[in-house]
Design a protein around this motif. Sequence first.
Motif, PDB file in Angstrom:
ATOM      1  N   ASP A   1       0.837  -1.189  -0.056  1.00 52.71           N
ATOM      2  CA  ASP A   1       0.018  -0.121   0.179  1.00 52.71           C
ATOM      3  C   ASP A   1       0.817   1.317  -0.079  1.00 52.71           C
ATOM      4  OD1 ASP A   1      -2.449  -1.330   0.108  1.00 52.71           O
ATOM      5  OD2 ASP A   1      -2.199  -1.767   2.164  1.00 52.71           O
ATOM      6  N   ALA A   2       2.152   1.137   0.251  1.00 53.67           N
ATOM      7  CA  ALA A   2       2.985   2.361   0.307  1.00 53.67           C
ATOM      8  C   ALA A   2       3.055   2.793  -1.106  1.00 53.67           C
ATOM      9  CB  ALA A   2       4.382   1.940   1.045  1.00 53.67           C
ATOM     10  N   GLY A   3       3.147   4.103  -1.184  1.00 62.72           N
ATOM     11  CA  GLY A   3       3.395   4.733  -2.624  1.00 62.72           C
ATOM     12  C   GLY A   3       2.794   6.001  -2.462  1.00 62.72           C
ATOM     13  N   LYS A   4       2.609   6.787  -3.903  1.00 66.03           N
ATOM     14  CA  LYS A   4       2.231   7.920  -4.203  1.00 66.03           C
ATOM     15  C   LYS A   4       0.797   7.915  -4.613  1.00 66.03           C
ATOM     16  CE  LYS A   4       2.857  11.761  -7.327  1.00 66.03           C
ATOM     17  NZ  LYS A   4       3.738  12.180  -8.607  1.00 66.03           N
ATOM     18  N   TYR A   5      -0.329   8.853  -3.703  1.00 69.73           N
ATOM     19  CA  TYR A   5      -1.578   8.913  -3.918  1.00 69.73           C
ATOM     20  C   TYR A   5      -1.910  10.246  -4.489  1.00 69.73           C
ATOM     21  CZ  TYR A   5      -1.923   4.362  -1.718  1.00 69.73           C
ATOM     22  OH  TYR A   5      -2.105   3.030  -1.344  1.00 69.73           O
ATOM     23  N   TRP A   6      -2.849  10.616  -5.207  1.00 70.75           N
ATOM     24  CA  TRP A   6      -3.492  11.968  -5.557  1.00 70.75           C
ATOM     25  C   TRP A   6      -4.913  11.790  -6.113  1.00 70.75           C
ATOM     26  CZ3 TRP A   6       0.020   9.392  -8.470  1.00 70.75           C
ATOM     27  CH2 TRP A   6      -0.303   9.014 -10.003  1.00 70.75           C
ATOM     28  N   CYS A   7      -5.397  12.718  -6.139  1.00 66.93           N
ATOM     29  CA  CYS A   7      -7.127  13.039  -6.655  1.00 66.93           C
ATOM     30  C   CYS A   7      -6.980  13.646  -8.153  1.00 66.93           C
ATOM     31  CB  CYS A   7      -8.023  13.747  -5.438  1.00 66.93           C
ATOM     32  SG  CYS A   7      -8.056  12.853  -3.910  1.00 66.93           S
ATOM     33  N   GLU A   8      -8.062  13.162  -8.556  1.00 64.91           N
ATOM     34  CA  GLU A   8      -8.296  13.867  -9.982  1.00 64.91           C
ATOM     35  C   GLU A   8      -9.933  14.076 -10.179  1.00 64.91           C
ATOM     36  OE1 GLU A   8      -6.567  11.668 -13.304  1.00 64.91           O
ATOM     37  OE2 GLU A   8      -4.460  12.091 -12.821  1.00 64.91           O
ATOM     38  N   ALA A   9     -10.132  15.209 -10.962  1.00 61.88           N
ATOM     39  CA  ALA A   9     -11.500  15.469 -11.361  1.00 61.88           C
ATOM     40  C   ALA A   9     -11.503  16.104 -12.508  1.00 61.88           C
ATOM     41  CB  ALA A   9     -12.110  16.265 -10.233  1.00 61.88           C
ATOM     42  N   GLU A  10     -12.469  15.863 -13.361  1.00 60.61           N
ATOM     43  CA  GLU A  10     -12.665  16.298 -14.769  1.00 60.61           C
ATOM     44  C   GLU A  10     -14.017  16.517 -14.932  1.00 60.61           C
ATOM     45  OE1 GLU A  10     -11.229  15.413 -19.314  1.00 60.61           O
ATOM     46  OE2 GLU A  10     -10.695  13.770 -17.734  1.00 60.61           O
ATOM     47  N   THR A  11     -14.295  17.822 -15.682  1.00 61.80           N
ATOM     48  CA  THR A  11     -15.578  17.972 -16.313  1.00 61.80           C
ATOM     49  C   THR A  11     -15.469  18.919 -17.504  1.00 61.80           C
ATOM     50  OG1 THR A  11     -17.731  18.950 -16.031  1.00 61.80           O
ATOM     51  CG2 THR A  11     -15.968  19.966 -14.809  1.00 61.80           C
TER      52      THR A  11
ATOM     53  N   GLU B   1      -2.263  17.646  -5.054  1.00 60.84           N
ATOM     54  CA  GLU B   1      -0.752  17.323  -4.933  1.00 60.84           C
ATOM     55  C   GLU B   1      -0.852  16.185  -4.210  1.00 60.84           C
ATOM     56  OE1 GLU B   1       1.382  20.527  -2.712  1.00 60.84           O
ATOM     57  OE2 GLU B   1       0.515  22.120  -3.782  1.00 60.84           O
ATOM     58  N   ALA B   2       0.338  15.462  -4.221  1.00 66.93           N
ATOM     59  CA  ALA B   2       0.699  14.048  -3.935  1.00 66.93           C
ATOM     60  C   ALA B   2       0.552  13.954  -2.401  1.00 66.93           C
ATOM     61  CB  ALA B   2       1.915  13.506  -4.599  1.00 66.93           C
TER      62      ALA B   2
END
Length: 649
Positions: free
Chosen positions: A97-107, A115-116
């Motif tokens: 589960d370790a690593g880089k996470y981020w959110c995305e949204a598009e419209t 940011e990460a």
Amino acid sequence: MIYPGLASLIKGLLLAIVTLGCAGNTSGLQFIGRGYNLTVSQGHEAKLNCSLLGMELPEIQWLKDGIAVQSADQMYIPVMEDHWISFLSLKNVERPDAGKYWCEAETIGVKAVSEAIWIMVEGVPYFTMEPKDMAVLRNTSFNMTCAAVGPPEPLTIIWWMGDSPLQRKPEGSPSFLLVPGILQTTVFSCDAHNSKGVASSRAAVVHVKGLPHPPYKLTTGEVTSTTAAVTWSPGFDNYSPLLSCTMQVLLLQDQREMYSQNIIVPPYSVVLDELKPQSNYSIRLQCANEVGNSDFTDWLPFQTIESVPLLVPQNIHLTRTGSGLLLEWEEVPPDLQNDSLQGYRVQWKQDNITQGELIVQGNQVNLTFWDPLKDLTVRVCVANSAGCGPWSDFLLVASKEEADRQRRPHTRMSWVPLVLGILTALVTVVAVALIFLRKRRKETRFGHMFGSMLGRGDPVIQFTAARSFNRRGTEVLEATLDSIGISDELKSKLTDVLIQQQQFTLGRTLGKGEFGSVREAQLKTEDGSLQKVAVKMLKTEIFCSSDIEEFLREAAFMKDFDHPNVCKLIGVSLKSRTKGRLPVPMVILPFMKHGDLHTFLLMSRIGEEPITLPIQTLVRFMIDICSGMEYLSSKNFIHRDLATRNCMR
């Protein structure tokens, strides 16, 4: 206030992932807040969040190292109409589960990326290289490797030999162990230590190579006069792969000749050739590996069979006699014969078909069983117990012409009349088929349009449309309880709480789940005033009549609830759809302006203005929940989904 969950169809319905919307101002779509690093102990829970501005109904996607996170523990809640916070919960965190996470949204072509957030998982050391099983030569040095990683760092490696630790200073990772040599099978392992604990590697077994065991199941098969197929099974290689085998072949004659043959293995088989016919042999076998040779197997005797004769009968000739044909040839000299000689095999053919075959002891035979009117071919070979030797050349005997009868000349059948007859028949069939098809096509084009003219002066025009079209658009039928196919019992329970769709107006979506959604609505009461309510409805894509039945049956249960800590049913309604499609069932409930308890508790801790809830308030929440559940139990109602997301304020 407790929602008495609407079975599995609307499990987790409240405040799940909000449906994507396009309303509102999207030009300023952006994530706010800085990225951060999160260190989590192995087996614990990690909670992540990101905040989105500029969109009323977003679809926020979490990603890890560029791959979408497929997890049910995701939700996002509104802070304002165009401000949303998305949460991701990772339970029982492990090293992957370790690593880089981020959110995305598009419209509408506008895409925002947060940011990460970096997750580092701490735990006991994790081995990246462990000792491996191996086999070594006796008293020969060898190396073993052990490597582990944190976090946390630093870590040390301790080696074990059997059940005892090696008396050497602990090392960092990777650690290399030089063993000067062993005399017998030994087990090695290593331990990795850090501040979180100790991890033990696998136990590696190191074997000492030795001489292979002798082969077994040595057998001979398919023995001919000059060859023999030999197979065997390899013995235990003693941890060193077999390289080759050596076979000794002994000819058991007066001179007792013997030779050796080296065989690369596998396969574990060989064909011995250049053997002598009808001779006695004996063989034995040994195999070798890196260490040396195994012992020989016991001797295995076998005997080659006799070979076929190599002589060809000579001077074959035929003499016509009154009773047939006398076939003679030159006899094999006595010094070239042996005990197994069976005689001579004679074979004759007519029309390339073997008519007869026999074995004779002498050098002549009288042939009587043949057709004198056909050509005859004859051949002879010398035969023994192994078979027939080389055949002689065929001897041709011409057919005999009878003087008292003149043969009629052989006339060839003429195929011309037959071919002409077949062609005539084919032309006739094709012509009939063309006439039939032309007549049928006329009937198809005109026969259904014009009726029979018999009895009338004018034709009767008939026409049946292949398709019909409605230019007025799709018809929408009014939805009623009779149109959804529910039981009469359920229909009678809901009749007095049925609210027409025209009495309320649907508003914004409050939340959605796997099976449905919750929307805000304005209900027009009897006195003309408007009441804010919450409307739960099933997704239009996933339900059938049985789903509607179960959904409304839960609503019928709620109709009889009357308790201050249990949500009471206001009514049910049906949303009409196009003809042929089932209406959408809706359950109308009181609107809880403070939302669900889960969101309230989250916002009290991580909202823009965190607050500390008094213990008395939390105890009051628990008492109200217990009171509501006790009431449901008294009504013989099993909730099946008690959770803070289903407790409303």
